[in-house]
Enzyme design. Structure first.
Site, PDB file in Angstrom:
ATOM      1  N   ASP A  62       0.862  -1.172   0.000  1.00  0.00           N
ATOM      2  CA  ASP A  62       0.000   0.000   0.000  1.00  0.00           C
ATOM      3  C   ASP A  62       0.901   1.225   0.000  1.00  0.00           C
ATOM      4  O   ASP A  62       1.688   1.428   0.927  1.00  0.00           O
ATOM      5  CB  ASP A  62      -0.899  -0.003   1.232  1.00  0.00           C
ATOM      6  N   ASN A  89       4.417   6.200 -10.057  1.00  0.00           N
ATOM      7  CA  ASN A  89       3.187   6.176 -10.847  1.00  0.00           C
ATOM      8  C   ASN A  89       1.924   6.015 -10.010  1.00  0.00           C
ATOM      9  O   ASN A  89       0.861   6.475 -10.405  1.00  0.00           O
ATOM     10  CB  ASN A  89       3.263   5.043 -11.875  1.00  0.00           C
ATOM     11  N   TYR A 153      -7.228  16.127  -5.808  1.00  0.00           N
ATOM     12  CA  TYR A 153      -6.428  15.268  -6.682  1.00  0.00           C
ATOM     13  C   TYR A 153      -5.454  16.120  -7.493  1.00  0.00           C
ATOM     14  O   TYR A 153      -4.245  15.851  -7.534  1.00  0.00           O
ATOM     15  CB  TYR A 153      -7.347  14.467  -7.612  1.00  0.00           C
ATOM     16  N   ALA A 155      -4.476  19.190  -6.896  1.00  0.00           N
ATOM     17  CA  ALA A 155      -3.558  19.927  -6.030  1.00  0.00           C
ATOM     18  C   ALA A 155      -2.403  19.044  -5.555  1.00  0.00           C
ATOM     19  O   ALA A 155      -1.248  19.483  -5.515  1.00  0.00           O
ATOM     20  CB  ALA A 155      -4.307  20.502  -4.834  1.00  0.00           C
ATOM     21  N   LYS A 157      -1.237  16.414  -7.088  1.00  0.00           N
ATOM     22  CA  LYS A 157      -0.383  16.129  -8.237  1.00  0.00           C
ATOM     23  C   LYS A 157       0.433  17.363  -8.631  1.00  0.00           C
ATOM     24  O   LYS A 157       1.576  17.249  -9.083  1.00  0.00           O
ATOM     25  CB  LYS A 157      -1.224  15.646  -9.414  1.00  0.00           C
TER      26      LYS A 157
END
Length: 254
Positions: A62, A89, A153, A155, A157
């Site tokens: 995880d 990734n 999401y 922000a 990234k």
């Protein structure tokens, strides 16, 4: 220099390597002669990918676990004695309107998209220093513009992109290059997988996004993977701190 020669005998870690862009990246690296350690939460999916190439090894983990980075590097270096490439990734995201903001959901996205890559980079630094290796982070073209419902999401990234530039400077003295790609809408299963959307809604979003892409189609993992390999390749020894948007022109229109 051919890709086969470039990657022959090298070792890579690809997080989120059991599907989508991560899976395609791992298969491409293995095809060109690299040994690849892939991560994911589904043991079944990991085994399916590793069965396709003998040089791909699965590692169930995880990414939100802060100890995962050290465990991955230890596994790769103990098996193969070196580390040449890290591809960050793995990602987390879901539609989140303001009224539904929950601290644990936001924290989970941050753990996967910011903390996990940071911990892996920290753990991998000594091994990458020895090989003068590279790091390729996977961002998103969503962060190029306002992202209602996907703000956190995008922000997180965007934060990864800032880390990319900062790491490029901090690690330059070690000979480690750090770059990133920011894919646009890609047929990777992310909408129903990572985003958790129902199939019907996912198809509606896909159709809407396709209409917004100047080049007229959604991307494929095969549109992204060659650039990941190029950014990670030792052939590009003078390229660092760059974020390459690959989205068919989508971010220019949205």
């Amino acid at each position: 220099m051919t890709q086969e020669h470039t990657w022959q005998g090298t070792v890579a870690i690809v997080t989120g390597g059991s599907s989508g862009i991560g899976k395609a990246t791992a298969l491409a690296l293995a095809e060109h002669g690299a040994k690849v350690l892939i991560t994911g939460r589904s043991e079944e999916k990991l085994q399916e990918v590793s069965a396709l190439k003998k040089t791909i090894e699965p590692f169930q983990a995880d990414s939100a676990d802060p100890e995962t980075g050290e465990r991955l590097v230890a596994e790769a270096t103990s098996q193969w004695g070196r580390l040449d490439l890290v591809v960050n990734n793995a990602g987390a995201g879901q539609p989140l309107p303001i009224d539904a903001y929950e601290a644990d959901v936001i924290a989970s996205m941050s753990a996967v998209n910011i903390i996990a890559p940071s911990q892996l980079v920290k753990a991998a630094r000594p091994a990458l220093r020895e090989t003068r290796g590279a790091i390729v982070n996977i961002g998103t073209a969503v962060s190029r513009n306002a992202a209602p419902m996907l703000a956190h999401y995008a922000a997180t990234k965007a934060a990864l992109e800032h880390l990319t530039r900062s790491w490029a400077i901090e690690l330059a003295g070690d000979g480690i290059r750090v770059n990133a790609v920011a894919p646009g809408p890609v047929k990777s299963g992310a909408l129903t997988g990572m985003m958790g959307l129902p199939e019907v809604i996912a198809r509606q979003i896909e159709a809407q996004e396709t209409d917004q892409i100047p080049l007229g189609r959604r991307g494929l993992p095969s549109d992204i993977v060659p650039w990941i390999l190029q950014l990670g390749s030792p052939e590009n020894a003078w390229l660092t701190g760059q974020i390459l948007t690959i989205d068919g022109g989508w971010s220019l229109r949205t």
